[in-house]
Design an enzyme around this catalytic site. Structure first.
Site, PDB file in Angstrom:
ATOM      1  N   ASP A 702     -33.490 -23.889 -29.773  1.00  0.00           N
ATOM      2  CA  ASP A 702     -33.180 -22.603 -30.399  1.00  0.00           C
ATOM      3  C   ASP A 702     -33.123 -22.749 -31.925  1.00  0.00           C
ATOM      4  OD1 ASP A 702     -32.250 -19.776 -30.259  1.00  0.00           O
ATOM      5  OD2 ASP A 702     -30.431 -20.647 -31.122  1.00  0.00           O
ATOM      6  N   LYS A 706     -35.626 -21.251 -35.019  1.00  0.00           N
ATOM      7  CA  LYS A 706     -35.158 -20.594 -36.231  1.00  0.00           C
ATOM      8  C   LYS A 706     -35.702 -21.295 -37.476  1.00  0.00           C
ATOM      9  CE  LYS A 706     -30.922 -19.012 -33.966  1.00  0.00           C
ATOM     10  NZ  LYS A 706     -29.452 -19.112 -33.888  1.00  0.00           N
TER      11      LYS A 706
END
Length: 849
Positions: A702, A706
């Site tokens: 995750d 980003k």
């Protein structure tokens, strides 16, 4: 002395007992403010019934006309009896000592009056039946009985309300020519007659028949469309009144058709010229003839509602509104577009004029006409029922050219709607562009265009089936009431549910204070979908979604495409992706292709390969659609916006470092406090900080996504696989799909993790999970790393609390003191707030056009 005002009441205002009482009350209230004169139309559907009676009588069947006249009489008697009873009841309450039958004003014998007045009409219809003919002159005489009934009854009732009144048959003063059905008025002769009659009325309320006139030799005529309004303005002109009030069942001139627009509202002020422009485009409330006496005498016209008499309504005068801008959008329906094309290059003058002349000679109304500059194409918009007649008239006019094969018969497209934006002072530099851009964005094809040099209106011909969509779109685009935003939300998990709640909570405030109407028109998950163009009931979305039909396909794109097709037809369509689903890239592409804006909290479409990512961005630019995804990095923190501003202003970024994951920040903080790893992860998930499966957080994937999003914002060509990622826990633990078995394995790992953490603490370090993007702007080299890092106590990340996140930008301008963005970095509420902020930024952009 208080200047006189003229009040006109339409047929619907006097067509029922309660409405007739309301009219008497309004007249009493307005009379208390100063002198007035009243003009009234025929009750309810009386005029239509009289036409029916004349038609059947002309067929020789006078017996069939009698029941129709009985219907006319019944309406007049029932309405006036009901009003009479109420007035007598009021009279008895004001004087309890008297019996209602002994009321001060004489009681009119309404049935006898109606019977007496209609007796000559029955005789006229007997003559029509004998001759089997109803000429225009005779029809005007028949129609005159409708206004004579309503005006005489109202004049008889007003004394019971304490208002002495006199019935005035407008045929006694309104002089016209003998164009029966649409007579032209001789204003000078009418003024002279009225001046002679007026002294006989004294100070009582004169109740005039609308719609009627008479030739100099006394033959009854009617004034045609809006005839009673015309009577009122002629009367005001002759009496030099200060104002004409048209009382109707709408609150004024509306910004659009209220049967199409839920948010249409009355216009406070407009100019004579705007009213004339509306009349030219078929607005039923106006007719050019009605306005002329007002313009000549500079008399104000006010449209007011009998249903809301305290409202100001719409005032029409020489000045109009103070502020420039559009007034309203009109839609004239049931039209046809005739398109005539020349087969050879020709500069022959007069082809367009010949077409218009042919239509005029055939008595066909032309609502719009335009001709190509080279003279090879002519298009006209006419009533749909006249299309066949118009084609024949044009064919006859151009018979020679058709015989030579130079021109075809006109092509006909129907039904057509003439859509018009009207304004007194419209900005010619931007209004047309905004008008047509708005229609284009929702896919409304424009068939023909017209704009006058005065810039008071822009018109286009559109397909009739697009009417409602086009009216709503233009109304919203020009911010008549507010900017309407149509949202289709995908996903109702932690973020989606919070977003729905926040929209419901903020809707009223956004509309009131910011002029933005957020309307959730669709909601979908993997199994079901709701769609309601007028907006979902957000208070009960769970129950409605549970009852919604299943999606037609398990394939995401196939299932969502029909929803996108419906969404594109609504004002300012926005697709909001609150899922974490794979395969959304093609859905975004289809949305962009339809001119739909996208707001995404889903990182996956932004971390596709550089090829698909570039294609999506190009698709958004090509469609002039917005794609906002601020919440994909840092929840509601302005991380992407800050970086974009740095890049756009020419700053050179050397390093981006941060704790991009509020969930991992929370977990790191908890384990540093001594909470076991498995328990810290479970708590983070329960608080809504993690992805649906926490392994996406613990794996660092995750955070890597980003970091990839930010790297691409910097213009770096980078794939996800090129990022150096080190998970927070051993990779073997991340292979488990089942959540409970995953947490069991994580609990077994607690002691191992605690031992490594104890060593870190012994060195005085703090555990954080960071991402770093290092760049060498001069060489173009870069490196992106993601993983657990032990930082010194004075590092900015060391003091993070809970789910707090931070990002530090080291640039040429911010080299000694990096630019830091810090705040809550996880949680459904803050992420939903960021999504809502992205939606509102799109709304603000649209309002600024």
């Amino acid at each position: 002395m208080t200047p006189l005002r003229v009040l006109k009441f339409g047929g619907s205002s006097v067509g029922a007992a309660d409405r007739l009482i309301r009219v008497t009350d309004l007249i009493a209230r307005e009379r208390a403010l100063g002198p007035i004169a009243v003009v009234v139309s025929a009750m309810g559907d009386t005029t239509d019934w009289l036409i029916d009676a004349a038609r059947v009588a002309a067929k020789g069947d006078v017996l069939a006309a009698d029941p129709i006249l009985d219907r006319v009489a019944g309406l007049a008697i029932d309405t006036s009896r009901g009003a009479l009873r109420e007035l007598l009841r009021r009279s008895s309450e004001t004087d309890s000592a008297s019996d209602p039958s002994d009321a001060r004003a004489p009681h009119p014998d309404i049935p006898a009056h109606v019977t007496s007045l209609l007796l000559p009409l029955r005789q006229v219809l007997t003559g029509v039946a004998l001759l089997r003919q109803c000429t225009p002159q005779t029809l005007d005489l028949v129609l005159s009985f409708g206004e004579r009934l309503s005006a005489s009854i109202l004049a008889a009732l007003l004394p019971l309300a304490g208002l002495p009144a006199v019935f005035v048959d407008a045929r006694d003063w309104l002089v016209t020519d003998d164009r029966f059905g649409a007579a032209l008025v001789d204003q000078d002769a009418s003024h002279d007659r009225l001046a002679a009659l007026r002294p006989g009325w004294g100070d009582v309320v004169a109740v005039h028949t609308g719609f009627l006139g008479a030739t100099p030799d006394g033959r009854s005529t009617t004034l045609g469309r809006n005839g009673s309004d015309y009577t009122a303005t002629l009367l005001a002109s002759a009496l030099r009144a200060a104002e004409v009030q048209i009382w109707t069942d709408v609150p004024g001139v509306m910004t659009g058709d209220p049967t199409i627009l839920r948010d249409a509202y009355p216009i406070a002020r407009m100019s004579y010229q705007e009213a004339l422009e509306l009349a030219n485009f078929g607005a039923r409330m106006f007719h050019p003839r009605t306005m002329v006496p007002l313009i000549e005498r500079r008399i104000a016209l006010r449209i007011r509602s009998t249903m809301d008499p305290d409202a100001e309504g719409t005032r029409i005068d020489e000045r109009g509104a103070e502020a420039a801008g559009p007034t309203c959008v009109t839609s004239l329906e049931k039209l046809a577009l005739l398109d005539l094309r020349w087969r050879r290059i020709s500069h022959e003058a007069g082809v367009g004029a010949r077409v218009l002349r042919a239509l005029e000679q055939a008595g066909i109304t032309v609502w719009m006409a335009n001709q190509a500059a080279h003279g090879q194409a002519v298009a006209v918009v006419i009533p749909q029922e006249s299309a066949e007649q118009a084609s024949a008239a044009i064919d006859a006019e151009l018979a020679l050219e058709r015989a030579r094969g130079e021109v075809d018969s006109p092509g006909v497209r129907a039904p057509i709607t003439l859509l018009t934006l009207v304004a007194e002072r419209m900005d010619p530099r931007s209004a047309a562009a905004q008008f047509f851009r708005a229609l284009g964005q929702v896919g409304v094809p424009v068939r023909a265009i017209a704009q006058g040099m005065s810039s008071r209106s822009i018109s286009c011909a559109i397909d009739g089936g697009e009417t409602a969509l086009a009216v709503r779109t233009v109304h919203a685009a020009f911010n008549f009431a507010h900017e309407e935003i149509s949202l289709l939300i995908l996903g109702h998990g932690t973020v989606g549910a919070q977003l729905l709640a926040q929209i419901q909570q903020q809707q009223a405030a956004l509309r009131k204070h910011h002029g933005i109407a957020l309307r959730v028109v669709g909601l979908a998950d993997r199994a079901r979908a709701l769609f309601e163009p007028q907006g979902l009931e957000l208070g009960r979305w769970q129950a409605h979604l549970a009852e919604a039909p299943a999606l037609a396909s398990s394939d995401t794109l196939t299932a969502l495409t029909p929803l996108l097709d419906r969404l594109r037809r609504l004002p300012a369509p926005v697709l909001v992706d609150c899922t974490a689903a794979d395969g959304m890239g093609p859905v975004y592409a289809e949305a962009f292709a339809r001119g739909i804006h996208v707001v995404s909290a889903n990182k996956k479409p932004l971390t596709l390969g550089t090829g698909p990512d570039g294609q999506l961005r190009a698709a958004a630019r090509s469609a002039h659609a917005a794609w906002r995804y601020e919440t994909t990095v840092g929840a509601s923190l302005p991380v992407i916006a800050t970086l974009a501003d740095l890049v756009r202003t020419g700053d050179r970024v050397h390093r981006v470092e941060g704790s991009f994951s509020g969930s991992l920040g929370y977990i790191a903080g908890e384990v540093m406090r001594g909470v076991p790893l498995s328990q810290a992860v479970r708590q983070a998930r329960q608080r809504g900080y993690t992805e649906p499966h926490p392994r996406d957080d613990l794996s660092g994937l995750d955070v890597a996504r980003k970091a990839l999003i930010l790297a691409r914002e910097l213009g770096l060509t980078l794939e996800l696989a090129q990022i150096h990622v080190h998970p927070l826990v051993h990779s073997d633990l991340l292979a488990e799909d089942d959540l409970e078995r995953f947490f069991t394995g994580l609990a077994d790992y607690d002691s191992t993790f605690a031992a490594s953490l104890a060593e870190l603490k012994a060195r005085g370090r703090v555990l954080r999970y960071l991402a770093r993007i290092d760049l060498a702007p001069d060489t173009g080299e870069f490196r992106v790393r993601v993983g657990p890092i032990d930082v010194a106590p004075d590092h900015p990340a060391a003091t993070l609390k809970g789910a707090e996140a931070f990002v530090a930008f080291t640039t040429e301008r911010y080299e000694e003191y990096p630019l830091v963005v810090r705040g809550a970095g996880a949680g459904g509420a803050v992420t939903a707030a960021g999504v809502l902020a992205d939606v509102l930024k799109i709304a603000q952009t649209l309002r600024g056009r």
